[in-house]
Motif scaffolding. Sequence first.
Motif, short mmCIF file in Angstrom:
data_model
loop_
_atom_site.label_atom_id
_atom_site.label_comp_id
_atom_site.label_asym_id
_atom_site.label_seq_id
_atom_site.Cartn_x
_atom_site.Cartn_y
_atom_site.Cartn_z
N LEU A 355 0.86 -1.18 0.00
CA LEU A 355 0.00 0.00 0.00
C LEU A 355 0.90 1.23 0.00
N SER A 356 0.63 2.16 -0.91
CA SER A 356 1.48 3.35 -1.00
C SER A 356 0.62 4.61 -1.02
N PHE A 357 1.24 5.69 -0.54
CA PHE A 357 0.57 7.00 -0.50
C PHE A 357 1.49 8.00 -1.19
N SER A 358 0.92 8.83 -2.05
CA SER A 358 1.75 9.80 -2.76
C SER A 358 1.04 11.13 -2.87
N VAL A 373 -3.63 13.89 -3.93
CA VAL A 373 -3.11 12.86 -3.04
C VAL A 373 -3.67 11.53 -3.53
N LYS A 374 -2.85 10.49 -3.45
CA LYS A 374 -3.22 9.23 -4.08
C LYS A 374 -2.87 8.06 -3.18
N LEU A 375 -3.80 7.13 -3.05
CA LEU A 375 -3.60 5.90 -2.29
C LEU A 375 -3.69 4.73 -3.26
N THR A 376 -2.65 3.88 -3.27
CA THR A 376 -2.58 2.81 -4.26
C THR A 376 -2.32 1.46 -3.60
N GLN A 377 -3.15 0.49 -3.93
CA GLN A 377 -2.95 -0.90 -3.50
C GLN A 377 -2.36 -1.67 -4.68
N THR A 378 -1.20 -2.29 -4.45
CA THR A 378 -0.50 -3.01 -5.52
C THR A 378 -0.44 -4.50 -5.19
N THR A 379 -0.86 -5.31 -6.14
CA THR A 379 -0.76 -6.77 -6.02
C THR A 379 0.15 -7.26 -7.15
#
Length: 771
Positions: A355-358, A373-379
């Motif tokens: 999980l990343s926040f940018s 602002v962006k929240l990203t879930q990476t699989t």
Amino acid sequence: MRKLTRFGIFTISCLVFAGCSSTKNLKPGQVLYTGAEVKINPDSSGRIDDEKDVRNTLKGKTRPKPNKSILGIKYKLFFYNLAGEPKKPKGFRHWLRTKMGEPPVLLSEVKLKYNNDVLTSYLISEGYLQSVVTGDTVVKGKKGKAIYTAQTGDRYKINSVSFPKDSSNLTNIINENKENTLLKAGDFYDLDNYKNERIRIDNDLKENGYFYFNPDYLIMQVDSTIGKSLVDVRVNLKNIAPDAGIKPYSIKNINIYPTYSLRRDSMLRKLEPVKYNDFNIYDNRNTFKPRVFDRLVFFKKGERYNRTDHNRSLNRMVNIGAFQGVKAEFLPLDSFNNDELDLNIYLTPLKKNSLSFSVTGTSKSNNFVGSEVKLTQTTRNLFRGAEILEVSASGGFETQVSGKSNGLNSYSFTTEAKLTFPRFIVPFFKPESTNAFIPKTIASVSYQLLNRGSLYSLNSFKGEYGYSFKENQYKEHVFNPISVNFVQPIVDEARRQALYDSIPGLNYTLQKQFIIGSNYNFTYTNQMEEERRNNMYINGSVETGGNVWGLFAKTNEFGDRTVLDVPISQFVRLEADVRNYFKLNKKVTWANRLNLGYGYAYGNSSSLPFVRQFFAGGSNDIRAFKARSLGPGTYKVPDNIRFADQGGDIKAMFNTELRFKLVSVLHGALFADAGNIWLRNEDTGDGTAQNPGRPGSGFKFKNALNELAVGTGAGLRVDATIFVIRLDVAFPIRKPYLPEGQRWVTDQVDFGNKTWRKENLIYNIGIGYPF
């Protein structure tokens, strides 16, 4: 006038005081070092080429450096003396002395013999083989300098270059590529060229299996006794070169450890490998499909080692985005007694989920949102083929504040799902890519809600399928053969007509829009080469809507091609964005941008769809004008309109900005922006009072320069590397909507006038640099 005179006297007094204070704290016998002076052949009439550059280079190699100064004032030494000796290792005086100041550099610190040797060595490396440098010091009062005198003699040139003559395989390879030598007859002797020539030969040998060869095994023998300031150069192999370095190696076994860690090392080596093509794969968890490694490892069993395949394999394993650790180990069989290598590849996967926040800022004015602002879930490795699924949600804003209105704000919410496959997926075709970068197939769907205050909102649904691939580290291509975008506006029906009447042109944009087409984007950049003084960024894009895909649409009773009873947009859109970043010095950069755009609508459409139009004005654009309020052409939106949203089919914009570091993470900028947008055809309205059109909105090439808006201003930026917060204040100096002959308004600039400030100053708040 009296105040100005007093200020001048005060300034001169400060400068005189700062200059005098540089030596007042010196102890008896101490002399302040003021710098070095270099003289080249002072007793000879002969001058050398590029004498000024050589003198500056020699001066720059002397040590120590004198105290830093501006206009001759040693400001750091001034702060050091001003602070005095602090009583404790903290507080303001300690900060002023240690951070802002620096201790005096003394003449006693100058090592003449060391500097003589350094300068002589440099001149010899440049071809002045008979050069001699001598140094001396000159003292005047409490200040002293060093004077270095260089007698260079003639600069030597290369007469001839020869390579090894024996018939071994190694020397044959050297001779096969000698046409590429960096040593040319007639060139000046240059030590750096000799070093680079050894590296060139080493690269040629590495491409032919000589894994253990080293540039140090080569010697450049220079004969300077032939006279006439000429040298003969002979390239030879040293006798001390080991046997392992002068024979080629082939690949024996290729062992891959896809889930390697030090903790599992001994257990993995005991596993029975899965044999796939030329690979032995040690992975009891079956984490990756074996065919993944066909695209990552370019070596084959039995082939000779070569550096190209080595680098391509490493780059692909790093760039695929599945591994946090990559190591390739080449081990000789039987302790160098034969000519075979085992290749062991150790791969440590990244976590399956993260999980990343940018925090980011946009740089194209046709985007609605300036910062987000962006929240990203990476699989990762979703289907065991190193695929990556990213699901993100972001919220953004763009704001400007002027003295005569409230903040002009746009808000957006976006959610997106993107699935990336590390290969080309093309129906009925299997393209191959052999460069160092992994080609990607990307499928994405997204939804965006854009809110424009209390006026209206836009719901945008988008889906794309396409390909991204890097030609090399500088060039990247993105091609989406399928791109579908459906835009649904939300407008209060009770206010719709009033909104259309107050904002001309809005009735064309606030309609359902269905865009189905293709797009291509090309990017070139060398910004990763930070050592370069001049960096470039070039982006070009072309997009089409409703062309090929429009053939499958239905035709309604009005002759429009429709999908789901919504007319599809038909257009071609071109845009180019060129940026240059020139480093004047380590702390000052001059940045420039040229942004051009052209759109051609046809068939169903009379203008570009709203989400594809060009806009002018805003925090990343022409900052002296409100967001999307400028143009089209000489048309001016009424002052009482908060959200202008004036889009166009054509755009021309130029930005120039001088960026400089102030202190720590605080940076400053001075900038000027120029540009405008236009409609391809004049908006004449329908001839009614409610819809009079937009006079002056059409594009005419001969009038374009005369219709440019120009603004200028200054800004502060907090640049903490991982994020940049920006505040710019700007004001117009050319207003294209004024009558001809009155558009330049520089004579009206009056910062002391409250009314002028209220009508002209625009404050831009953003995240990231504007370009």
